[in-house]
Structures are given as structure tokens and as C-alpha cells.
Design a protein around this motif. Structure first.
Motif, mmCIF file in Angstrom:
data_model
loop_
_atom_site.group_PDB
_atom_site.id
_atom_site.type_symbol
_atom_site.label_atom_id
_atom_site.label_comp_id
_atom_site.label_asym_id
_atom_site.label_seq_id
_atom_site.Cartn_x
_atom_site.Cartn_y
_atom_site.Cartn_z
ATOM 1 N N MET A 1 0.830 -1.206 0.000
ATOM 2 C CA MET A 1 0.000 0.000 0.000
ATOM 3 C C MET A 1 0.871 1.266 0.000
ATOM 4 O O MET A 1 0.563 2.248 -0.671
ATOM 5 N N ASN A 2 1.962 1.226 0.767
ATOM 6 C CA ASN A 2 2.841 2.391 0.846
ATOM 7 C C ASN A 2 3.454 2.710 -0.514
ATOM 8 O O ASN A 2 3.537 3.881 -0.910
ATOM 9 N N ARG A 3 3.871 1.667 -1.250
ATOM 10 C CA ARG A 3 4.458 1.890 -2.575
ATOM 11 C C ARG A 3 3.411 2.391 -3.559
ATOM 12 O O ARG A 3 3.708 3.220 -4.433
ATOM 13 N N TYR A 4 2.198 1.882 -3.438
ATOM 14 C CA TYR A 4 1.107 2.353 -4.290
ATOM 15 C C TYR A 4 0.856 3.838 -4.048
ATOM 16 O O TYR A 4 0.717 4.620 -4.993
ATOM 17 N N LEU A 5 0.815 4.262 -2.774
ATOM 18 C CA LEU A 5 0.587 5.668 -2.449
ATOM 19 C C LEU A 5 1.741 6.534 -2.946
ATOM 20 O O LEU A 5 1.518 7.678 -3.382
ATOM 21 N N LYS A 6 2.954 6.016 -2.904
ATOM 22 C CA LYS A 6 4.095 6.774 -3.428
ATOM 23 C C LYS A 6 3.959 6.964 -4.936
ATOM 24 O O LYS A 6 4.288 8.036 -5.469
#
Length: 276
Positions: free
Chosen positions: A1-6
Motif C-alpha cells: 500500500m505504501n508503494r502504491y501511495l508513493k
């Protein structure tokens, strides 16, 4: 999820400067539309009342009181909205093709990131949605300000103050601001499906080049045909057999299937057909 938000943040920042330009152009042109239409009406009122010696009551009766609806019908109000729509439609394509521009295609760096490639697909789609809803929210914020400007220029006896819903029901604004939750989900749901189908069609072209153009167009036509199939069958085969609510449910199901299909095919192309 963190990479998607980035990835979402990355895509948003790439368009942010042009987005700010659209926001500024929209604000300036719509404020100008309010001022110009309000002053034009008051100038007309002065000419009729003081030159032709018509009473205020007769003027209002013959020419109708001024409302915000007159403003939203003007070209100066409509043009910035049309500009934003056109730019975002172009960006639906450009958000992918920009990554392939130049000698060292940036798309390969994106595809080699340590995250699922589908996140790139979702990030670009999410960025488009943020831009759309951001402009919709901006317009909702502008309406009260524009109404106040109108009140400063047009005296109370010459105007009728309408609630926002009254003038957003007018043609093109009724699409941007649907009158009910169902209409909102329908219009913007169709928009999300259209964006995903377009993304997948672009990936067909990127994967197969010349043949991919044919694949992409064919895929798009099949998707549209499948989505419209319940309506077409009911109209031309069953002679309006289904109730409107039944047709609505079938269209929603067809749209969900088309959306899932677009995402699944897009994921397949990203994982297995685009090489880095």
C-alpha cells in the motif's frame, strides 16, 4: 500500500503545475463571467429604466430578474470547464505515453520498481480520479464566492437568489453535479470504467505496436458492446421487455464485469507482455 501511495503521489506531482494552471484559468474566467454578465444586466436595466423611462417593476416583469443560471449559461463560464475536460481526456492518454518518450524510456524504470506492476495501473487511474474530483470540489467552492460577487453588483430587487441545485440542474452541469446518489454513482462509475478500458487499450498498443492498435480498438468496441448489450437486446430483440430498474441493474453488472476485465487484462499485459 505504501508503494502504491508513493506512485500516486509521483503521478500527481508530474501533472501538478499544469493542474494549477487549469485551476487559475477556471477561477479567473468564471469570476470574469459573473462580473461581465452582472454588469451587462445592470447596464441594460439602466438604459431601459432611465432612458426609456420604464419602471423597475415593469423592467423586472418584462426582462426577468437576474439569476446565477444566466451566468452558468455564458460562454466565459462554460469554456474553462470544457478546457479542463479536454485536458484531462488528453491526459488519460498522455499519462501512459509520456513514460515512453525520449531515448531512455522512463516506463522501464517504473516497471522495475520493487512493487506489483498493477500498482502502476491503479496509481495512474487514481491520479486521474483525484484530478477530476479536485476540479469538481473547486467548482463547488467557487459557487458561493461567485454568488456573493453577483450580489455585490446586482441589487436585491433585480435578482433572485437560487440554491446551487437549481442552476446545477442545467444541461452540462447536471452531468458534473448529478442530482442524486444513484446518478452520481452511475455517471462517475461509467467514467472510471471508460478510463480503465482506455488504459488497457493503450497497453495493447504499447505491447503489440501496429497490431496493438487494431487489438486496442477492437477491445474498446467489444467492451462498449458488452456494456450496452442489455439495453440493445431489450430494445431490438425483446421489444422493451424489462422494467427500467431491471435494465439499470443489468447495466451496473455489465459495467462491473467490463471494469474487472479491463483491470485483469491490463495486469496480464503489464506482467507478461511488456519486457524490461
Amino acid at each position: 500500500m505504501n508503494r502504491y501511495l508513493k506512485l500516486v503521489n509521483f503521478e500527481f506531482n508530474r501533472f501538478f503545475k499544469l493542474y494549477i494552471v487549469l485551476v487559475i484559468v477556471t477561477i479567473i474566467m468564471q469570476f470574469f463571467a459573473v462580473i461581465m454578465e452582472s454588469r451587462r444586466y445592470m447596464q441594460e436595466a439602466k438604459n431601459v429604466i432611465y432612458v426609456e423611462m420604464m419602471s423597475k417593476a415593469d423592467f423586472i416583469k418584462n426582462y426577468e430578474p437576474f439569476t446565477m443560471q444566466r451566468v452558468v449559461q455564458s460562454n466565459w463560464f462554460y469554456w474553462p470547464i470544457a478546457l479542463c475536460v479536454v485536458v484531462l481526456l488528453i491526459y488519460v492518454f498522455f499519462i501512459w505515453y509520456r513514460d515512453w518518450l525520449g531515448k531512455n524510456s522512463f516506463i522501464y524504470r517504473l516497471l522495475m520498481l520493487p512493487t506489483a506492476r498493477l500498482n502502476l495501473y491503479f496509481a495512474k487511474a487514481t491520479a486521474i480520479l483525484i484530478f477530476v474530483f479536485g476540479l469538481v470540489a473547486l467548482q463547488l467552492l467557487l459557487f458561493p464566492i461567485e454568488t456573493q460577487i453577483l450580489k455585490w453588483i446586482v441589487p436585491a430587487e433585480f435578482r433572485v437568489d437560487l440554491p446551487i441545485k437549481e442552476y446545477t440542474d442545467f444541461n452540462y452541469l447536471s452531468v458534473i453535479f448529478p442530482g442524486s446518489l444513484i446518478d452520481f454513482l452511475l455517471f462517475y462509475g461509467m467514467g472510471i470504467v471508460a478510463v480503465c478500458v482506455t488504459f488497457t487499450a493503450i497497453l495493447f498498443e504499447r505491447c503489440y505496436r501496429l497490431k496493438g492498435i487494431i487489438f486496442g480498438i477492437s477491445y474498446g468496441l467489444v467492451s462498449v458492446g458488452f456494456f450496452l448489450m442489455p439495453l440493445l437486446i431489450d430494445t431490438f430483440v425483446l421489444n422493451y421487455y424489462f422494467f427500467p430498474v431491471e435494465l439499470f441493474v443489468m447495466e451496473v453488472i455489465a459495467g462491473i464485469i467490463v471494469l474487472i476485465g479491463a483491470v485483469w487484462i491490463g495486469n496480464y499485459l503489464l506482467k507478461y507482455k511488456i519486457r524490461v
